[in-house]
Enzyme design. Structure first.
Site, mmCIF file in Angstrom:
data_model
loop_
_atom_site.group_PDB
_atom_site.id
_atom_site.type_symbol
_atom_site.label_atom_id
_atom_site.label_comp_id
_atom_site.label_asym_id
_atom_site.label_seq_id
_atom_site.Cartn_x
_atom_site.Cartn_y
_atom_site.Cartn_z
ATOM 1 N N MET A 37 6.417 -2.930 0.310
ATOM 2 C CA MET A 37 7.747 -2.569 -0.194
ATOM 3 C C MET A 37 8.616 -2.089 0.978
ATOM 4 S SD MET A 37 7.183 -1.182 -4.019
ATOM 5 C CE MET A 37 6.687 0.487 -3.667
ATOM 6 N N ASN A 39 9.705 -0.043 4.600
ATOM 7 C CA ASN A 39 9.569 1.299 5.172
ATOM 8 C C ASN A 39 8.187 1.417 5.826
ATOM 9 O OD1 ASN A 39 9.264 4.689 4.323
ATOM 10 N ND2 ASN A 39 10.817 3.863 5.659
ATOM 11 N N HIS A 41 4.869 1.748 8.053
ATOM 12 C CA HIS A 41 4.258 2.744 8.933
ATOM 13 C C HIS A 41 2.963 2.163 9.488
ATOM 14 C CE1 HIS A 41 1.647 3.382 5.521
ATOM 15 N NE2 HIS A 41 2.689 3.700 4.754
ATOM 16 N N GLY A 43 -0.020 2.419 8.703
ATOM 17 C CA GLY A 43 -0.948 1.887 7.701
ATOM 18 C C GLY A 43 -0.671 0.400 7.455
ATOM 19 N N HIS A 44 0.611 0.062 7.280
ATOM 20 C CA HIS A 44 0.963 -1.359 7.069
ATOM 21 C C HIS A 44 0.635 -2.191 8.308
ATOM 22 C CE1 HIS A 44 4.044 0.696 4.393
ATOM 23 N NE2 HIS A 44 3.476 -0.136 3.544
ATOM 24 N N ASP A 159 -4.083 3.243 -2.004
ATOM 25 C CA ASP A 159 -3.861 2.840 -3.393
ATOM 26 C C ASP A 159 -5.155 2.184 -3.900
ATOM 27 O OD1 ASP A 159 -0.767 3.249 -3.791
ATOM 28 O OD2 ASP A 159 -1.048 2.371 -1.812
ATOM 29 N N SER A 194 1.957 7.326 4.128
ATOM 30 C CA SER A 194 2.629 6.789 2.945
ATOM 31 C C SER A 194 4.129 6.841 3.178
ATOM 32 C CB SER A 194 2.282 7.657 1.727
ATOM 33 O OG SER A 194 3.180 7.409 0.681
ATOM 34 N N SER A 195 4.834 5.852 2.663
ATOM 35 C CA SER A 195 6.300 5.869 2.772
ATOM 36 C C SER A 195 6.856 7.109 2.084
ATOM 37 C CB SER A 195 6.888 4.615 2.122
ATOM 38 O OG SER A 195 6.346 3.476 2.743
HETATM 39 O O1 PAF Z 1 1.466 -1.135 -2.491
HETATM 40 C C1 PAF Z 1 2.627 -1.567 -2.506
HETATM 41 O O2 PAF Z 1 3.393 -1.408 -1.576
HETATM 42 C C2 PAF Z 1 3.103 -2.307 -3.748
HETATM 43 O O3 PAF Z 1 2.527 -1.800 -4.906
HETATM 44 C C3 PAF Z 1 2.909 -3.830 -3.660
HETATM 45 C C4 PAF Z 1 1.429 -4.198 -3.583
HETATM 46 C C5 PAF Z 1 3.638 -4.392 -2.451
HETATM 47 C C6 PAF Z 1 3.477 -4.507 -4.919
HETATM 48 O O4 PAF Z 1 4.837 -4.257 -5.060
#
Ligand code: PAF
Length: 296
Positions: A37, A39, A41, A43-44, A159, A194-195
């Site tokens: 989504m 933003n 960081h 983690g992504h 998550d 986390s964002s």
């Molecule tokens: O974890 C997230 O950022 C969201 O839930 C996802 C998997 C991109 C779905 O919108």
């Protein structure tokens, strides 16, 4: 100054996305996908690094999905940092960024759109406090997977419940994709990245690592059997509440389906969700017991 070896391409429409993916498939490339989504960081970025190792091409999507937010939640104020995100992705070696708008993913509007719902798992823990949330997630992730057509898709284990919901969805719908959960990335003081950490003020931010500390203490008690499961959960809730959190749950569950533990189990997951000021924080920790549970 070094330049990235590959130039990242950005597409905004499903049609353009499909065209790039089709070219890659014709050329025999493999595809790893990280839905986000935005933003972004560390983690992504760690997910993207792993994606680069697993396939010859990588795709990231940035889309703040309205249907996974409940009424009164933070959809309207969810941070948007597209230019900054693009720079991070380019530096990490991404091939394709997909940034759809609402019309691209919900062409008929959101009210009567088809929904994907994973039963049972979607109704417990976070699902109990955020009704409809996991159906919103499963629906948008289905749309993304159907169009990116990746070999593998990666999701962060902060998550944890979301990862299990998506794994079950992909399994049940016979989706030809491997769903991989990846380890939580933490700040040096233990707070899971986390964002939503950006919503915390300085005082709240200094208090936030207590979530991970309480998980760690609960894990020690589980390992040593110094308290019952119920006592461990109750103590976790009380510790957070005493420090000014508004905890929703602090729960010990089975690793594979998040059902309550049974005698003989040794793989457990402790999961927590708690509000701190304006931020709803979640975290979790796996515990592999040296001696399996004698009683639940
Ligand atoms: O974890 C997230 O950022 C969201 O839930 C996802 C998997 C991109 C779905 O919108």
């Amino acid at each position: 100054m070094g330049f990235p070896l590959r130039l990242m391409n950005t597409v905004f429409s499903v049609e353009d996305l499909r065209a790039v993916v089709a070219d890659w498939r014709r050329a025999g490339e493999t595809i790893a996908f990280v839905p986000t989504m935005g933003n972004l960081h560390e983690g992504h970025i760690s997910l993207l690094r792993r994606a680069c190792e697993l396939a010859t091409r990588t795709v990231v999507s940035i889309f703040v999905n309205p249907i996974q937010f409940g009424r009164g939640e933070d959809y309207a104020r969810y941070p948007s940092t597209l230019e900054d995100d693009k720079q991070k992705l380019q530096a990490a070696g991404l091939d394709l960024l997909f940034v759809p708008n609402l019309d691209q993913l919900y062409p008929g509007g959101m009210e009567e759109d088809t929904r994907v719902t994973v039963p049972v798992l979607s109704t417990i823990l976070c699902g109990q406090f955020r009704p409809g949330h996991f159906s919103g997630v499963a629906t948008v992730v289905s749309k993304l997977l159907l169009n990116v057509q990746p070999d593998v898709a990666l999701f962060g284990e902060k998550d944890y419940q979301q990862v299990l919901v998506i794994k079950q969805m992909a399994h049940d719908l016979l989706m030809p994709v491997k769903i991989l959960g990846q380890p939580i990335v933490r700040d040096p003081d233990g707070l899971a990245m986390s964002s939503r950490n950006a919503y915390l003020n300085a005082q709240e931010r200094s208090c936030a690592p207590l979530i991970f500390q309480s998980l760690t203490r609960a894990a020690e008690k589980l390992q040593q059997r110094s308290a019952s499961l119920i006592a461990i959960e109750t103590a976790g809730m009380a510790e957070l509440a005493a420090a000014g959190f508004r905890p929703e749950y602090f729960s010990v569950r089975r690793v594979h389906d998040l059902s309550p533990p049974q005698a003989g189990d040794s793989s457990l997951q402790i999961l927590v969700a708690a509000w701190l000021g304006p931020a709803r924080l979640i975290d979790n920790l796996r515990v592999d017991l040296q001696v399996p549970l004698a009683t639940a």
